[in-house]
Design a protein around this motif. Structure first.
Motif, PDB file in Angstrom:
ATOM      1  N   HIS A 103       0.833  -1.210   0.000  1.00 42.29           N
ATOM      2  CA  HIS A 103       0.000   0.000   0.000  1.00 42.29           C
ATOM      3  C   HIS A 103       0.869   1.261   0.000  1.00 42.29           C
ATOM      4  CE1 HIS A 103      -3.248  -2.709   0.631  1.00 42.29           C
ATOM      5  NE2 HIS A 103      -3.177  -2.767   1.941  1.00 42.29           N
ATOM      6  N   MET A 104       1.912   1.253   0.819  1.00 45.93           N
ATOM      7  CA  MET A 104       2.788   2.434   0.860  1.00 45.93           C
ATOM      8  C   MET A 104       3.509   2.620  -0.468  1.00 45.93           C
ATOM      9  SD  MET A 104       4.196   2.616   4.780  1.00 45.93           S
ATOM     10  CE  MET A 104       4.577   0.893   5.036  1.00 45.93           C
ATOM     11  N   GLN A 105       3.941   1.523  -1.084  1.00 44.46           N
ATOM     12  CA  GLN A 105       4.614   1.614  -2.381  1.00 44.46           C
ATOM     13  C   GLN A 105       3.655   2.159  -3.437  1.00 44.46           C
ATOM     14  OE1 GLN A 105       4.013  -0.344  -5.379  1.00 44.46           O
ATOM     15  NE2 GLN A 105       5.575   0.875  -6.393  1.00 44.46           N
ATOM     16  N   ALA A 106       2.438   1.624  -3.472  1.00 46.48           N
ATOM     17  CA  ALA A 106       1.465   2.062  -4.477  1.00 46.48           C
ATOM     18  C   ALA A 106       1.109   3.538  -4.289  1.00 46.48           C
ATOM     19  CB  ALA A 106       0.210   1.195  -4.413  1.00 46.48           C
ATOM     20  N   LEU A 107       0.865   3.954  -3.060  1.00 51.76           N
ATOM     21  CA  LEU A 107       0.533   5.358  -2.810  1.00 51.76           C
ATOM     22  C   LEU A 107       1.693   6.278  -3.186  1.00 51.76           C
ATOM     23  CD1 LEU A 107      -1.441   4.909   0.502  1.00 51.76           C
ATOM     24  CD2 LEU A 107      -2.350   5.870  -1.627  1.00 51.76           C
ATOM     25  N   GLY A 108       2.911   5.846  -2.895  1.00 50.91           N
ATOM     26  CA  GLY A 108       4.077   6.623  -3.323  1.00 50.91           C
ATOM     27  C   GLY A 108       4.159   6.737  -4.836  1.00 50.91           C
ATOM     28  N   ALA A 109       3.857   5.648  -5.514  1.00 47.20           N
ATOM     29  CA  ALA A 109       3.867   5.665  -6.987  1.00 47.20           C
ATOM     30  C   ALA A 109       2.789   6.600  -7.521  1.00 47.20           C
ATOM     31  CB  ALA A 109       3.669   4.250  -7.534  1.00 47.20           C
ATOM     32  N   TYR A 110       1.589   6.547  -6.933  1.00 49.41           N
ATOM     33  CA  TYR A 110       0.518   7.446  -7.386  1.00 49.41           C
ATOM     34  C   TYR A 110       0.928   8.904  -7.206  1.00 49.41           C
ATOM     35  CZ  TYR A 110      -2.428   3.247  -6.923  1.00 49.41           C
ATOM     36  OH  TYR A 110      -2.963   1.987  -7.015  1.00 49.41           O
ATOM     37  N   GLY A 111       1.539   9.214  -6.066  1.00 47.48           N
ATOM     38  CA  GLY A 111       1.991  10.584  -5.823  1.00 47.48           C
ATOM     39  C   GLY A 111       3.046  11.005  -6.828  1.00 47.48           C
ATOM     40  N   PHE A 112       4.034  10.148  -7.049  1.00 51.85           N
ATOM     41  CA  PHE A 112       5.109  10.458  -8.006  1.00 51.85           C
ATOM     42  C   PHE A 112       4.556  10.639  -9.418  1.00 51.85           C
ATOM     43  CE2 PHE A 112       8.124   8.944 -11.201  1.00 51.85           C
ATOM     44  CZ  PHE A 112       9.156   9.862 -11.011  1.00 51.85           C
ATOM     45  N   SER A 114       1.542  11.320 -10.432  1.00 47.66           N
ATOM     46  CA  SER A 114       0.634  12.458 -10.605  1.00 47.66           C
ATOM     47  C   SER A 114       1.341  13.795 -10.438  1.00 47.66           C
ATOM     48  CB  SER A 114      -0.543  12.356  -9.636  1.00 47.66           C
ATOM     49  OG  SER A 114      -0.099  12.429  -8.303  1.00 47.66           O
ATOM     50  N   LYS A 115       2.211  13.922  -9.457  1.00 48.38           N
ATOM     51  CA  LYS A 115       2.846  15.212  -9.177  1.00 48.38           C
ATOM     52  C   LYS A 115       4.086  15.462 -10.028  1.00 48.38           C
ATOM     53  CE  LYS A 115       0.025  16.397  -5.913  1.00 48.38           C
ATOM     54  NZ  LYS A 115      -0.957  17.431  -6.120  1.00 48.38           N
ATOM     55  N   VAL A 116       4.945  14.472 -10.165  1.00 52.50           N
ATOM     56  CA  VAL A 116       6.206  14.654 -10.888  1.00 52.50           C
ATOM     57  C   VAL A 116       6.017  14.431 -12.390  1.00 52.50           C
ATOM     58  CG1 VAL A 116       8.587  13.827 -11.138  1.00 52.50           C
ATOM     59  CG2 VAL A 116       7.578  14.049  -8.858  1.00 52.50           C
ATOM     60  N   ARG A 117       5.302  13.374 -12.743  1.00 54.49           N
ATOM     61  CA  ARG A 117       5.110  13.051 -14.157  1.00 54.49           C
ATOM     62  C   ARG A 117       3.871  13.687 -14.767  1.00 54.49           C
ATOM     63  NH1 ARG A 117       8.201   8.120 -15.307  1.00 54.49           N
ATOM     64  NH2 ARG A 117      10.254   8.771 -14.609  1.00 54.49           N
ATOM     65  N   LYS A 119       0.757  12.873 -14.432  1.00 56.84           N
ATOM     66  CA  LYS A 119      -0.297  11.920 -14.787  1.00 56.84           C
ATOM     67  C   LYS A 119      -1.375  11.934 -13.694  1.00 56.84           C
ATOM     68  CE  LYS A 119       2.850   9.037 -17.425  1.00 56.84           C
ATOM     69  NZ  LYS A 119       3.356   7.696 -17.677  1.00 56.84           N
ATOM     70  N   LYS A 120      -2.208  12.934 -13.728  1.00 55.96           N
ATOM     71  CA  LYS A 120      -3.232  13.155 -12.702  1.00 55.96           C
ATOM     72  C   LYS A 120      -4.237  12.006 -12.616  1.00 55.96           C
ATOM     73  CE  LYS A 120      -1.623  17.287 -11.887  1.00 55.96           C
ATOM     74  NZ  LYS A 120      -0.637  17.430 -10.894  1.00 55.96           N
ATOM     75  N   TYR A 121      -4.278  11.180 -13.649  1.00 56.86           N
ATOM     76  CA  TYR A 121      -5.159  10.019 -13.704  1.00 56.86           C
ATOM     77  C   TYR A 121      -5.028   9.147 -12.450  1.00 56.86           C
ATOM     78  CZ  TYR A 121      -6.571   5.349 -15.391  1.00 56.86           C
ATOM     79  OH  TYR A 121      -7.137   4.106 -15.528  1.00 56.86           O
ATOM     80  N   PHE A 122      -3.819   9.071 -11.902  1.00 58.52           N
ATOM     81  CA  PHE A 122      -3.567   8.184 -10.766  1.00 58.52           C
ATOM     82  C   PHE A 122      -4.147   8.700  -9.456  1.00 58.52           C
ATOM     83  CE2 PHE A 122      -0.451   6.791 -13.840  1.00 58.52           C
ATOM     84  CZ  PHE A 122      -0.561   5.417 -13.750  1.00 58.52           C
ATOM     85  N   LEU A 123      -4.469   9.981  -9.383  1.00 57.43           N
ATOM     86  CA  LEU A 123      -5.009  10.544  -8.142  1.00 57.43           C
ATOM     87  C   LEU A 123      -6.332   9.900  -7.739  1.00 57.43           C
ATOM     88  CD1 LEU A 123      -4.193  14.338  -8.558  1.00 57.43           C
ATOM     89  CD2 LEU A 123      -3.089  12.677  -7.025  1.00 57.43           C
ATOM     90  N   LYS A 124      -7.095   9.415  -8.705  1.00 60.66           N
ATOM     91  CA  LYS A 124      -8.391   8.827  -8.358  1.00 60.66           C
ATOM     92  C   LYS A 124      -8.253   7.518  -7.583  1.00 60.66           C
ATOM     93  CE  LYS A 124      -9.402   6.610 -12.800  1.00 60.66           C
ATOM     94  NZ  LYS A 124     -10.359   6.617 -13.924  1.00 60.66           N
ATOM     95  N   TYR A 125      -7.056   6.914  -7.573  1.00 59.37           N
ATOM     96  CA  TYR A 125      -6.845   5.667  -6.838  1.00 59.37           C
ATOM     97  C   TYR A 125      -6.301   5.893  -5.429  1.00 59.37           C
ATOM     98  CZ  TYR A 125      -7.651   3.835 -11.437  1.00 59.37           C
ATOM     99  OH  TYR A 125      -8.223   3.564 -12.644  1.00 59.37           O
ATOM    100  N   VAL A 126      -5.954   7.125  -5.113  1.00 58.64           N
ATOM    101  CA  VAL A 126      -5.413   7.440  -3.787  1.00 58.64           C
ATOM    102  C   VAL A 126      -6.425   7.145  -2.677  1.00 58.64           C
ATOM    103  CG1 VAL A 126      -4.587   9.313  -2.293  1.00 58.64           C
ATOM    104  CG2 VAL A 126      -3.655   9.038  -4.604  1.00 58.64           C
TER     105      VAL A 126
END
Length: 154
Positions: A103-112, A114-117, A119-126
């Protein structure tokens, strides 16, 4: 920091074999009547429960607890029948440790992503990822009380 270190040490102490490490619904492809796993670039040595945690507690596709239970039973039955020395108790104990890590890895990936790359699409999975993390942190509250408090307060 001590609790995160303890969690990492516990996860690293688990028996290991080759794992996909990103076994989620988006990495399963159905072609004709065949299911294929794709995207093995993250494959590593790790605890088998990590892949089970990744697919059964996947923020992209939610399973209810009853279905998770049946799928875990199926996995355990197959492993006991086909793998010498499979330790069901150790596997079951390792699941929550692997779920917290995943869970921590996935949430970190979603943040990276969406914020760095961008790809705001990933925010809906947070929200679902955070819900899963909070539930599992609560299960481990006795072992990781500060981590649980931090996560619950998010």
């Amino acid at each position: 920091e001590k609790e995160l270190d303890a969690l990492a040490v516990k996860a690293d102490s688990l028996p290991k074999n080759v794992i996909h490490r990103d076994l989620q619904s988006q990495n399963i492809m159905v072609m004709k009547d065949e299911m294929l796993l794709i995207d093995f670039q993250g494959a590593r040595m790790g605890p088998p429960a990590y892949d089970i945690a990744s697919i059964l507690w996947d923020p992209y596709h939610c399973f209810d607890d009853a279905l998770r239970g049946r799928l875990i039973e199926y996995y355990v039955e197959r492993m006991m029948a086909e793998t010498d020395g499979f330790d069901e108790g150790s596997f079951r104990d390792s699941l929550v440790t692997c779920r917290l890590q995943r869970h921590m890895q996935a949430l970190g990936a979603y943040g990276f992503l969406s914020k760095v790359r961008g790809k705001k699409y990933f925010l809906k999975y947070v929200p679902e990822g955070l819900r899963l993390l909070k539930a599992d942190a609560n299960v481990c509250a006795d072992n990781y009380p500060l981590l649980n408090k931090f996560i619950v307060d998010l």
